[in-house]
Design a protein around this motif. Structure first.
Motif, PDB file in Angstrom:
ATOM      1  N   GLN A 165       0.668  -0.694  -0.264  1.00 47.65           N
ATOM      2  CA  GLN A 165      -0.103   0.338  -0.063  1.00 47.65           C
ATOM      3  C   GLN A 165       1.012   1.275   0.419  1.00 47.65           C
ATOM      4  OE1 GLN A 165      -2.040  -0.564   2.752  1.00 47.65           O
ATOM      5  NE2 GLN A 165      -3.814  -1.898   3.019  1.00 47.65           N
ATOM      6  N   LYS A 166       0.576   2.033  -1.093  1.00 53.15           N
ATOM      7  CA  LYS A 166       1.237   3.323  -0.873  1.00 53.15           C
ATOM      8  C   LYS A 166       1.382   4.501   0.609  1.00 53.15           C
ATOM      9  CE  LYS A 166       0.316   4.564  -5.705  1.00 53.15           C
ATOM     10  NZ  LYS A 166      -0.105   5.295  -6.689  1.00 53.15           N
ATOM     11  N   GLY A 167       2.393   5.052   0.689  1.00 54.70           N
ATOM     12  CA  GLY A 167       2.755   5.421   2.226  1.00 54.70           C
ATOM     13  C   GLY A 167       2.361   4.344   3.514  1.00 54.70           C
ATOM     14  N   GLU A 168       3.151   2.727   3.202  1.00 53.97           N
ATOM     15  CA  GLU A 168       3.337   2.118   4.214  1.00 53.97           C
ATOM     16  C   GLU A 168       4.423   2.120   4.360  1.00 53.97           C
ATOM     17  OE1 GLU A 168       2.865  -0.680   6.818  1.00 53.97           O
ATOM     18  OE2 GLU A 168       1.513  -0.517   5.336  1.00 53.97           O
ATOM     19  N   ILE A 169       5.044   2.909   5.992  1.00 52.89           N
ATOM     20  CA  ILE A 169       6.009   3.187   6.219  1.00 52.89           C
ATOM     21  C   ILE A 169       7.209   1.624   7.142  1.00 52.89           C
ATOM     22  CG2 ILE A 169       7.050   4.070   8.241  1.00 52.89           C
ATOM     23  CD1 ILE A 169       5.422   5.841   7.732  1.00 52.89           C
ATOM     24  N   GLN A 170       5.879   0.216   7.695  1.00 51.25           N
ATOM     25  CA  GLN A 170       6.647  -0.623   8.529  1.00 51.25           C
ATOM     26  C   GLN A 170       7.273  -1.786   7.281  1.00 51.25           C
ATOM     27  OE1 GLN A 170       6.786  -0.999  11.662  1.00 51.25           O
ATOM     28  NE2 GLN A 170       6.251   0.788  11.868  1.00 51.25           N
ATOM     29  N   PHE A 214      14.569 -14.530   3.402  1.00 51.88           N
ATOM     30  CA  PHE A 214      13.826 -13.117   2.720  1.00 51.88           C
ATOM     31  C   PHE A 214      14.559 -11.547   3.415  1.00 51.88           C
ATOM     32  CE2 PHE A 214      11.533 -13.652   6.802  1.00 51.88           C
ATOM     33  CZ  PHE A 214      11.422 -12.631   7.401  1.00 51.88           C
ATOM     34  N   VAL A 215      13.827 -11.319   2.643  1.00 55.44           N
ATOM     35  CA  VAL A 215      14.460  -9.392   2.676  1.00 55.44           C
ATOM     36  C   VAL A 215      13.018  -8.946   2.840  1.00 55.44           C
ATOM     37  CG1 VAL A 215      15.599  -7.435   1.193  1.00 55.44           C
ATOM     38  CG2 VAL A 215      16.377 -10.354   0.485  1.00 55.44           C
ATOM     39  N   SER A 216      13.074  -7.754   3.747  1.00 57.59           N
ATOM     40  CA  SER A 216      12.212  -7.011   4.106  1.00 57.59           C
ATOM     41  C   SER A 216      12.650  -5.570   3.163  1.00 57.59           C
ATOM     42  CB  SER A 216      11.712  -6.857   5.755  1.00 57.59           C
ATOM     43  OG  SER A 216      10.712  -8.077   5.322  1.00 57.59           O
ATOM     44  N   VAL A 217      11.703  -4.597   3.096  1.00 54.02           N
ATOM     45  CA  VAL A 217      12.387  -2.731   3.116  1.00 54.02           C
ATOM     46  C   VAL A 217      11.443  -2.062   4.029  1.00 54.02           C
ATOM     47  CG1 VAL A 217      13.915  -3.533   1.432  1.00 54.02           C
ATOM     48  CG2 VAL A 217      11.717  -2.619   1.040  1.00 54.02           C
ATOM     49  N   SER A 218      11.708  -1.370   4.525  1.00 55.56           N
ATOM     50  CA  SER A 218      10.496  -0.045   4.783  1.00 55.56           C
ATOM     51  C   SER A 218      10.052   0.464   3.830  1.00 55.56           C
ATOM     52  CB  SER A 218      10.708   0.192   5.687  1.00 55.56           C
ATOM     53  OG  SER A 218      12.609   1.139   4.866  1.00 55.56           O
ATOM     54  N   ASN A 219       9.100   1.425   3.871  1.00 59.18           N
ATOM     55  CA  ASN A 219       8.700   2.832   2.840  1.00 59.18           C
ATOM     56  C   ASN A 219       8.890   2.060   1.426  1.00 59.18           C
ATOM     57  OD1 ASN A 219       7.470   4.890   3.317  1.00 59.18           O
ATOM     58  ND2 ASN A 219       9.763   4.681   4.669  1.00 59.18           N
ATOM     59  N   SER A 220       8.097   0.073   1.319  1.00 62.54           N
ATOM     60  CA  SER A 220       7.929  -0.401   0.122  1.00 62.54           C
ATOM     61  C   SER A 220       7.871   0.486  -1.097  1.00 62.54           C
ATOM     62  CB  SER A 220       8.045  -1.914   0.360  1.00 62.54           C
ATOM     63  OG  SER A 220       6.552  -1.721   0.470  1.00 62.54           O
ATOM     64  N   TRP A 221       6.112   0.681  -0.501  1.00 58.52           N
ATOM     65  CA  TRP A 221       5.797   0.945  -1.868  1.00 58.52           C
ATOM     66  C   TRP A 221       7.151   2.142  -2.732  1.00 58.52           C
ATOM     67  CZ3 TRP A 221       4.903   6.518  -2.108  1.00 58.52           C
ATOM     68  CH2 TRP A 221       5.710   7.638  -1.215  1.00 58.52           C
ATOM     69  N   MET A 222       7.958   2.705  -2.259  1.00 54.89           N
ATOM     70  CA  MET A 222       9.014   3.463  -2.824  1.00 54.89           C
ATOM     71  C   MET A 222      10.143   3.029  -4.109  1.00 54.89           C
ATOM     72  SD  MET A 222       9.486   6.179   0.040  1.00 54.89           S
ATOM     73  CE  MET A 222      10.723   7.416  -1.433  1.00 54.89           C
ATOM     74  N   LEU A 223       9.527   1.179  -4.202  1.00 55.70           N
ATOM     75  CA  LEU A 223      11.102   0.252  -4.466  1.00 55.70           C
ATOM     76  C   LEU A 223      10.948   0.181  -6.362  1.00 55.70           C
ATOM     77  CD1 LEU A 223       9.944  -2.570  -2.784  1.00 55.70           C
ATOM     78  CD2 LEU A 223      11.991  -1.690  -2.522  1.00 55.70           C
ATOM     79  N   ASP A 224      12.146   0.494  -6.189  1.00 53.81           N
ATOM     80  CA  ASP A 224      11.837   1.062  -8.099  1.00 53.81           C
ATOM     81  C   ASP A 224      11.470  -0.936  -8.704  1.00 53.81           C
ATOM     82  OD1 ASP A 224      12.585   0.885 -10.835  1.00 53.81           O
ATOM     83  OD2 ASP A 224      14.730   1.651 -10.096  1.00 53.81           O
ATOM     84  N   PRO A 225      10.975  -0.421  -9.024  1.00 50.76           N
ATOM     85  CA  PRO A 225      10.254  -2.572 -10.022  1.00 50.76           C
ATOM     86  C   PRO A 225      11.491  -2.684 -11.555  1.00 50.76           C
ATOM     87  CG  PRO A 225       8.757  -0.237 -11.654  1.00 50.76           C
ATOM     88  CD  PRO A 225       9.524   0.587  -9.906  1.00 50.76           C
ATOM     89  N   GLU A 226      11.961  -1.881 -12.210  1.00 48.26           N
ATOM     90  CA  GLU A 226      13.153  -2.267 -12.750  1.00 48.26           C
ATOM     91  C   GLU A 226      14.416  -3.167 -12.004  1.00 48.26           C
ATOM     92  OE1 GLU A 226      13.366  -1.384 -15.988  1.00 48.26           O
ATOM     93  OE2 GLU A 226      12.018   0.313 -15.545  1.00 48.26           O
ATOM     94  N   PRO A 227      14.275  -5.134 -13.063  1.00 47.08           N
ATOM     95  CA  PRO A 227      15.153  -5.827 -12.139  1.00 47.08           C
ATOM     96  C   PRO A 227      16.414  -5.794 -12.264  1.00 47.08           C
ATOM     97  CG  PRO A 227      14.246  -6.183 -14.490  1.00 47.08           C
ATOM     98  CD  PRO A 227      13.200  -5.076 -13.715  1.00 47.08           C
ATOM     99  N   GLU A 228      16.595  -4.847 -12.685  1.00 52.66           N
ATOM    100  CA  GLU A 228      18.640  -4.462 -12.703  1.00 52.66           C
ATOM    101  C   GLU A 228      18.935  -3.733 -11.312  1.00 52.66           C
ATOM    102  OE1 GLU A 228      16.238  -3.056 -14.958  1.00 52.66           O
ATOM    103  OE2 GLU A 228      17.153  -4.371 -16.775  1.00 52.66           O
ATOM    104  N   GLY A 229      17.441  -3.257 -10.687  1.00 53.74           N
ATOM    105  CA  GLY A 229      17.874  -2.054  -9.493  1.00 53.74           C
ATOM    106  C   GLY A 229      17.273  -2.789  -7.847  1.00 53.74           C
TER     107      GLY A 229
END
Length: 251
Positions: A108-113, A226-241
């Protein structure tokens, strides 16, 4: 006196008779020497020719016979009767490399956790490792190198939506790599690696930040990663990144 003179004349008269005899003797002796020299020369010449002919006949045979002897002498005695080694195909170690799955519709957009990232199994590589629901599952224990990279990007999105997701322009971008031991109950996730930064984004224009980490860890059969990130709604969708992987180094 008469007798003496008579004797002298008699002796003197015999000299002409002895000279032809002496001369003939010398001639015969000379002929014998010449004959013997010629005979010796002919004998030696015939002997040398015979020796040369026999050597010419024996030389190729000697060369043919000595060549294998030399070749045998040059051979390493340690290699004698050594069985030939057949090439054994090299076994491929467990490896995995998965790009990020797009679209990122699980956030979800704005998700910080922190949120677990999903990866694209169809476009990735898996060898003796399994993937299920965001997790790499270990099938063979040993020492592994684990790595992950994620990129975050931000556009001037609040102008479109009217919502400010960035709280004064600050974004805490943290990446975690977790380890789970599924052979134990209850299953508990522990952090293997953590890295990140707090970035102040410009609210106008385009912003981007990437985080990458890796390390060596001993894993057992049945473990999960597994991998987790904060603010995941900002993830770059490019597979190279964005990608996640692991490979075994030793037992």
């Amino acid at each position: 006196m008469e007798d003496g003179q008579h004797r002298f004349h008699s002796v003197h008269s015999t000299e002409p008779a002895c000279r032809p005899l002496v001369f003939g003797t010398l001639v015969v002796m000379g002929l014998l020497q010449v004959t013997s020299s010629v005979a010796i020369l002919l004998h030696l010449t015939g002997y040398l020719n015979e020796v040369g002919f026999s050597s010419a006949q024996q030389k190729p045979l000697e060369e043919v016979e000595t060549a294998p002897v030399i070749a045998d002498a040059l051979k390493d005695p340690r290699k004698k009767d050594r069985p030939r080694c057949t090439k054994i195909p090299r076994e491929v170690p467990p490896t995995a490399h998965l790009p990020i799955r797009v679209p990122i519709d699980y956030v979800q957009k704005g998700e910080i956790q922190p949120v677990m990232i999903q990866w694209n199994e169809a476009q990735g590589h898996l060898e003796k490792l399994d993937y299920h629901n965001g997790r790499l599952l270990v099938k063979e224990g040993g020492l592994y190198y684990i790595y992950a990279k994620t990129c975050f990007r931000y556009y001037d999105m609040e102008a479109e939506s009217g919502n400010d997701y960035l709280q004064d322009g600050n974004a805490q971008l943290i990446q975690y790599i977790y380890h789970e031991r599924h052979t134990q109950r209850p299953v508990k996730a522990t952090v293997l690696m953590k890295s990140g930064s707090t970035k102040r984004w410009k609210k106008v224009g385009y912003n981007m930040y990437c985080e990458q980490q890796g390390g060596l860890f001993i894993l057992k059969e049945g473990d999960g990663l597994f991998v987790s990130v904060s603010n995941s709604w900002m993830l770059d969708p490019e597979p190279e990144g964005g990608y996640f992987g692991a490979f075994k180094i030793s037992n």
